[in-house]
Scaffold this motif. Sequence first.
Motif, mmCIF file in Angstrom:
data_model
loop_
_atom_site.group_PDB
_atom_site.id
_atom_site.type_symbol
_atom_site.label_atom_id
_atom_site.label_comp_id
_atom_site.label_asym_id
_atom_site.label_seq_id
_atom_site.Cartn_x
_atom_site.Cartn_y
_atom_site.Cartn_z
ATOM 1 N N CYS A 36 0.832 -1.216 0.000
ATOM 2 C CA CYS A 36 0.000 0.000 0.000
ATOM 3 C C CYS A 36 0.865 1.264 0.000
ATOM 4 O O CYS A 36 1.666 1.469 0.917
ATOM 5 C CB CYS A 36 -0.904 -0.021 1.230
ATOM 6 S SG CYS A 36 -1.744 1.552 1.512
ATOM 7 N N PRO A 37 0.696 2.143 -1.007
ATOM 8 C CA PRO A 37 1.535 3.347 -1.063
ATOM 9 C C PRO A 37 1.302 4.317 0.101
ATOM 10 O O PRO A 37 2.225 5.026 0.511
ATOM 11 C CB PRO A 37 1.163 3.992 -2.404
ATOM 12 C CG PRO A 37 -0.138 3.385 -2.801
ATOM 13 C CD PRO A 37 -0.228 2.042 -2.158
ATOM 14 N N PHE A 38 0.068 4.338 0.630
ATOM 15 C CA PHE A 38 -0.189 5.197 1.800
ATOM 16 C C PHE A 38 0.600 4.671 3.000
ATOM 17 O O PHE A 38 1.242 5.428 3.731
ATOM 18 C CB PHE A 38 -1.684 5.219 2.130
ATOM 19 C CG PHE A 38 -2.547 5.786 1.033
ATOM 20 C CD1 PHE A 38 -2.675 7.154 0.867
ATOM 21 C CD2 PHE A 38 -3.223 4.948 0.156
ATOM 22 C CE1 PHE A 38 -3.470 7.684 -0.136
ATOM 23 C CE2 PHE A 38 -4.017 5.461 -0.856
ATOM 24 C CZ PHE A 38 -4.144 6.833 -1.007
ATOM 25 N N ARG A 41 4.344 5.329 2.984
ATOM 26 C CA ARG A 41 4.792 6.634 3.503
ATOM 27 C C ARG A 41 5.239 6.502 4.963
ATOM 28 O O ARG A 41 6.258 7.062 5.379
ATOM 29 C CB ARG A 41 3.641 7.639 3.464
ATOM 30 C CG ARG A 41 3.239 8.122 2.098
ATOM 31 C CD ARG A 41 1.946 8.925 2.202
ATOM 32 N NE ARG A 41 1.632 9.661 0.995
ATOM 33 C CZ ARG A 41 0.451 10.223 0.753
ATOM 34 N NH1 ARG A 41 -0.540 10.111 1.632
ATOM 35 N NH2 ARG A 41 0.260 10.897 -0.354
ATOM 36 N N LEU A 62 -4.482 -7.158 2.550
ATOM 37 C CA LEU A 62 -5.636 -6.276 2.316
ATOM 38 C C LEU A 62 -6.843 -7.034 1.778
ATOM 39 O O LEU A 62 -7.980 -6.660 2.026
ATOM 40 C CB LEU A 62 -5.257 -5.185 1.316
ATOM 41 C CG LEU A 62 -4.461 -4.017 1.879
ATOM 42 C CD1 LEU A 62 -4.169 -3.028 0.768
ATOM 43 C CD2 LEU A 62 -5.211 -3.343 3.010
ATOM 44 N N ARG A 65 -8.350 -9.181 5.406
ATOM 45 C CA ARG A 65 -7.942 -8.653 6.713
ATOM 46 C C ARG A 65 -8.609 -9.446 7.825
ATOM 47 O O ARG A 65 -9.796 -9.797 7.697
ATOM 48 C CB ARG A 65 -8.409 -7.191 6.844
ATOM 49 C CG ARG A 65 -7.478 -6.189 6.229
ATOM 50 C CD ARG A 65 -8.224 -4.933 5.842
ATOM 51 N NE ARG A 65 -8.856 -5.111 4.548
ATOM 52 C CZ ARG A 65 -9.562 -4.173 3.917
ATOM 53 N NH1 ARG A 65 -9.753 -3.009 4.478
ATOM 54 N NH2 ARG A 65 -10.092 -4.407 2.742
ATOM 55 N N ASN A 77 -10.996 0.620 9.055
ATOM 56 C CA ASN A 77 -10.608 -0.644 8.407
ATOM 57 C C ASN A 77 -9.679 -0.442 7.208
ATOM 58 O O ASN A 77 -9.758 -1.181 6.224
ATOM 59 C CB ASN A 77 -11.858 -1.436 8.008
ATOM 60 C CG ASN A 77 -11.579 -2.922 7.854
ATOM 61 O OD1 ASN A 77 -10.527 -3.410 8.302
ATOM 62 N ND2 ASN A 77 -12.475 -3.635 7.210
ATOM 63 N N LYS A 78 -8.843 0.609 7.287
ATOM 64 C CA LYS A 78 -7.831 0.820 6.237
ATOM 65 C C LYS A 78 -6.460 0.803 6.879
ATOM 66 O O LYS A 78 -6.340 0.977 8.103
ATOM 67 C CB LYS A 78 -8.044 2.187 5.576
ATOM 68 C CG LYS A 78 -9.311 2.253 4.767
ATOM 69 C CD LYS A 78 -9.384 3.520 3.951
ATOM 70 C CE LYS A 78 -10.671 3.489 3.156
ATOM 71 N NZ LYS A 78 -10.743 4.448 2.115
ATOM 72 N N VAL A 79 -5.453 0.623 6.058
ATOM 73 C CA VAL A 79 -4.088 0.799 6.532
ATOM 74 C C VAL A 79 -3.549 2.062 5.864
ATOM 75 O O VAL A 79 -3.990 2.406 4.770
ATOM 76 C CB VAL A 79 -3.190 -0.414 6.194
ATOM 77 C CG1 VAL A 79 -3.621 -1.625 6.973
ATOM 78 C CG2 VAL A 79 -3.135 -0.684 4.695
ATOM 79 N N PRO A 80 -2.615 2.751 6.505
ATOM 80 C CA PRO A 80 -1.963 2.412 7.760
ATOM 81 C C PRO A 80 -2.743 2.934 8.976
ATOM 82 O O PRO A 80 -3.555 3.839 8.862
ATOM 83 C CB PRO A 80 -0.645 3.195 7.645
ATOM 84 C CG PRO A 80 -1.037 4.448 6.898
ATOM 85 C CD PRO A 80 -2.076 3.992 5.905
ATOM 86 N N GLU A 91 -4.593 7.815 8.882
ATOM 87 C CA GLU A 91 -4.304 8.809 7.838
ATOM 88 C C GLU A 91 -2.800 9.023 7.678
ATOM 89 O O GLU A 91 -2.136 9.619 8.536
ATOM 90 C CB GLU A 91 -5.013 10.150 8.100
ATOM 91 C CG GLU A 91 -6.499 10.102 7.829
ATOM 92 C CD GLU A 91 -6.817 9.669 6.388
ATOM 93 O OE1 GLU A 91 -6.156 10.123 5.450
ATOM 94 O OE2 GLU A 91 -7.726 8.842 6.233
ATOM 95 N N SER A 92 -2.301 8.573 6.545
ATOM 96 C CA SER A 92 -0.853 8.525 6.346
ATOM 97 C C SER A 92 -0.148 9.885 6.469
ATOM 98 O O SER A 92 0.943 9.965 7.041
ATOM 99 C CB SER A 92 -0.537 7.896 4.989
ATOM 100 O OG SER A 92 -1.145 8.616 3.945
HETATM 101 N N1 LIG Z 1 -6.413 8.409 3.255
HETATM 102 C C1 LIG Z 1 -5.857 7.170 3.734
HETATM 103 C C2 LIG Z 1 -5.977 6.134 2.640
HETATM 104 C C3 LIG Z 1 -5.525 4.747 3.094
HETATM 105 C C4 LIG Z 1 -5.997 3.673 2.114
HETATM 106 O O1 LIG Z 1 -6.847 3.925 1.219
HETATM 107 N N2 LIG Z 1 -5.461 2.442 2.285
HETATM 108 C C5 LIG Z 1 -5.922 1.353 1.472
HETATM 109 C C6 LIG Z 1 -4.804 0.434 1.044
HETATM 110 S S1 LIG Z 1 -3.653 1.209 -0.049
HETATM 111 C C7 LIG Z 1 -6.865 0.483 2.286
HETATM 112 O O2 LIG Z 1 -6.626 0.210 3.443
HETATM 113 N N3 LIG Z 1 -7.935 0.019 1.648
HETATM 114 C C8 LIG Z 1 -8.803 -0.904 2.238
HETATM 115 C C9 LIG Z 1 -10.239 -0.636 1.933
HETATM 116 O O3 LIG Z 1 -10.530 0.451 1.390
HETATM 117 O O4 LIG Z 1 -11.070 -1.472 2.250
HETATM 118 C C10 LIG Z 1 -4.412 7.412 4.166
HETATM 119 O O5 LIG Z 1 -3.796 8.360 3.653
HETATM 120 O O6 LIG Z 1 -3.916 6.702 5.048
#
Ligand SMILES: N[C@@H](CCC(=O)N[C@@H](CS)C(=O)NCC(=O)O)C(=O)O
Length: 209
Positions: A36-38, A41, A62, A65, A77-80, A91-92
Amino acid sequence: MAATAACQRRPPVLEPTAEQPPLFDGTIRLYTAYICPFAQRVWITRNYKGLQDNIKLIPLNLQSRPAWYGEKVYPVNKVPSLEHNGKIIGESLDLIKYLDSNFEGPSLLPDDPAKKEFAEELFAYTDTFNKIVYTSFKGDPAKDAGPAFDYLENALHKFDDGPFLLGQFSLVDIAYIPFVERFHVFLSEVFKYDITAGRPKLAAWIEAQ
Ligand SMILES: N[C@@H](CCC(=O)N[C@@H](CS)C(=O)NCC(=O)O)C(=O)O
């Protein structure tokens, strides 16, 4: 060799059925996904500041999970996300600033007020930048994404004390590079569009990472 050693230190990705690590037991955990690019970071920031032993990686898959992640750790439910001081922070862009202000290691933001002000402008542009480039994949990237890469090329002319966006390496470079590296490879392979052609500063910046 160094790369091999670094890979060996990478913990394996958790299985969907893996048990939840204890929450708020004092261990600082970065819930992440290697691809994941976020999340990259935050991973880069942690490593650059030498915090490999302080901040433990919890790599998730991903596509599958573990349920406890969204239910008990981070409802978004997102990373990081980062577990620190009894809280989960997400929020990265907020996280890389948080790591820089709250942990030891080399500072990744300059003191110069002009550079600080420009840093905020560049942070604010990241989402727009990514949106323009991703959207361009549906049309003609050379035409549609050109202005986004021109923005970076122009930004790189602002400070001349180094090849990075604020001259010296900083959080701003970390905010952009996981995305620009992908775009560089993808646009060149799929669309035969070289984002560095006619953009010498951008070429030097990618080379310098
Ligand atoms: N705005 C968030 C975006 C994070 C994001 O979109 N992560 C993706 C992986 S690259 C994720 O966890 N997606 C899982 C989903 O949307 O269910 C940040 O900057 O941390």
